[in-house]
Design a protein around this motif. Structure first.
Motif, PDB file in Angstrom:
ATOM      1  N   GLN A 146      13.916 -14.792 -49.898  1.00 26.60           N
ATOM      2  CA  GLN A 146      14.034 -16.200 -49.524  1.00 26.60           C
ATOM      3  C   GLN A 146      14.312 -17.059 -50.750  1.00 26.60           C
ATOM      4  O   GLN A 146      13.914 -16.718 -51.859  1.00 26.60           O
ATOM      5  CB  GLN A 146      12.721 -16.703 -48.891  1.00 26.60           C
ATOM      6  N   THR A 203      12.416 -20.783 -47.775  1.00 27.29           N
ATOM      7  CA  THR A 203      13.266 -20.828 -46.591  1.00 27.29           C
ATOM      8  C   THR A 203      13.351 -19.416 -46.037  1.00 27.29           C
ATOM      9  O   THR A 203      13.531 -18.451 -46.781  1.00 27.29           O
ATOM     10  CB  THR A 203      14.662 -21.348 -46.901  1.00 27.29           C
ATOM     11  N   ILE A 204      13.179 -19.288 -44.735  1.00 23.31           N
ATOM     12  CA  ILE A 204      13.198 -17.979 -44.093  1.00 23.31           C
ATOM     13  C   ILE A 204      14.562 -17.797 -43.443  1.00 23.31           C
ATOM     14  O   ILE A 204      14.969 -18.576 -42.591  1.00 23.31           O
ATOM     15  CB  ILE A 204      12.062 -17.862 -43.058  1.00 23.31           C
ATOM     16  N   ASN A 205      15.266 -16.776 -43.908  1.00 24.81           N
ATOM     17  CA  ASN A 205      16.631 -16.513 -43.417  1.00 24.81           C
ATOM     18  C   ASN A 205      16.622 -15.587 -42.216  1.00 24.81           C
ATOM     19  O   ASN A 205      15.880 -14.732 -42.062  1.00 24.81           O
ATOM     20  CB  ASN A 205      17.469 -15.913 -44.532  1.00 24.81           C
ATOM     21  N   ASN A 230       6.584 -21.168 -39.974  1.00 27.36           N
ATOM     22  CA  ASN A 230       7.305 -21.041 -38.717  1.00 27.36           C
ATOM     23  C   ASN A 230       8.533 -20.174 -38.956  1.00 27.36           C
ATOM     24  O   ASN A 230       8.661 -19.558 -40.018  1.00 27.36           O
ATOM     25  CB  ASN A 230       7.648 -22.420 -38.111  1.00 27.36           C
ATOM     26  N   GLU A 231       9.454 -20.127 -38.011  1.00 28.21           N
ATOM     27  CA  GLU A 231      10.610 -19.232 -38.125  1.00 28.21           C
ATOM     28  C   GLU A 231      11.602 -19.662 -39.206  1.00 28.21           C
ATOM     29  O   GLU A 231      12.468 -18.894 -39.606  1.00 28.21           O
ATOM     30  CB  GLU A 231      11.341 -19.087 -36.783  1.00 28.21           C
ATOM     31  N   ASN A 232      11.464 -20.881 -39.755  1.00 28.99           N
ATOM     32  CA  ASN A 232      12.414 -21.397 -40.739  1.00 28.99           C
ATOM     33  C   ASN A 232      11.860 -21.584 -42.141  1.00 28.99           C
ATOM     34  O   ASN A 232      12.610 -21.568 -43.111  1.00 28.99           O
ATOM     35  CB  ASN A 232      12.981 -22.738 -40.266  1.00 28.99           C
ATOM     36  N   VAL A 233      10.560 -21.808 -42.238  1.00 30.98           N
ATOM     37  CA  VAL A 233       9.995 -22.197 -43.528  1.00 30.98           C
ATOM     38  C   VAL A 233       8.549 -21.708 -43.677  1.00 30.98           C
ATOM     39  O   VAL A 233       7.824 -21.579 -42.689  1.00 30.98           O
ATOM     40  CB  VAL A 233      10.060 -23.735 -43.699  1.00 30.98           C
TER      41      VAL A 233
END
Length: 109
Positions: free
Chosen positions: A54, A107-109, A29-32
């Motif tokens: 990441q 983790t997606i920054n 998803n947009e975060n992980v």
């Protein structure tokens, strides 16, 4: 894995052998991003360093591995050991047992 409500056993449906590592995205998803990685003795080429944007948390579910950071530090990971690799921390996989099963969380920054 597309069904978010499905039970998934990290140690099931593992091929007995493969010439390549197997990367399976379990959650994205947009975060992980969460992956199951299956290694069969593969290592990073000596002239290549991972330099990821990441943070990456890895957990060895089965087997063992060695991770080398560019500062010379080597981490020996055994079953149930984990390691947090910060973004842009250059590293290589020096060794994986034939069979090593990883859980990797990015983790997606």
């Amino acid at each position: 894995m597309n069904d978010k409500n499905k039970i998934f056993n990290l140690l099931e449906n593992i091929p007995k052998t493969s010439k390549d590592e197997i990367f399976e995205t379990l959650v994205l998803n947009e975060n992980v991003k969460i992956e199951r990685i299956i290694s069969y003795g593969q290592t990073t080429p000596k002239d290549y360093w991972y330099d990821q944007d990441q943070d990456e948390f890895v957990l060895v579910i089965e087997g063992n591995a060695k991770i080398l950071f560019d500062n010379g530090t080597i981490y020996n990971l055994h079953k149930n050991d984990s390691l947090n690799i910060k973004a842009h921390q250059k590293h290589q996989v020096m060794y994986t047992a034939n069979l090593t099963v990883w859980l990797a969380v990015f983790t997606i920054n």
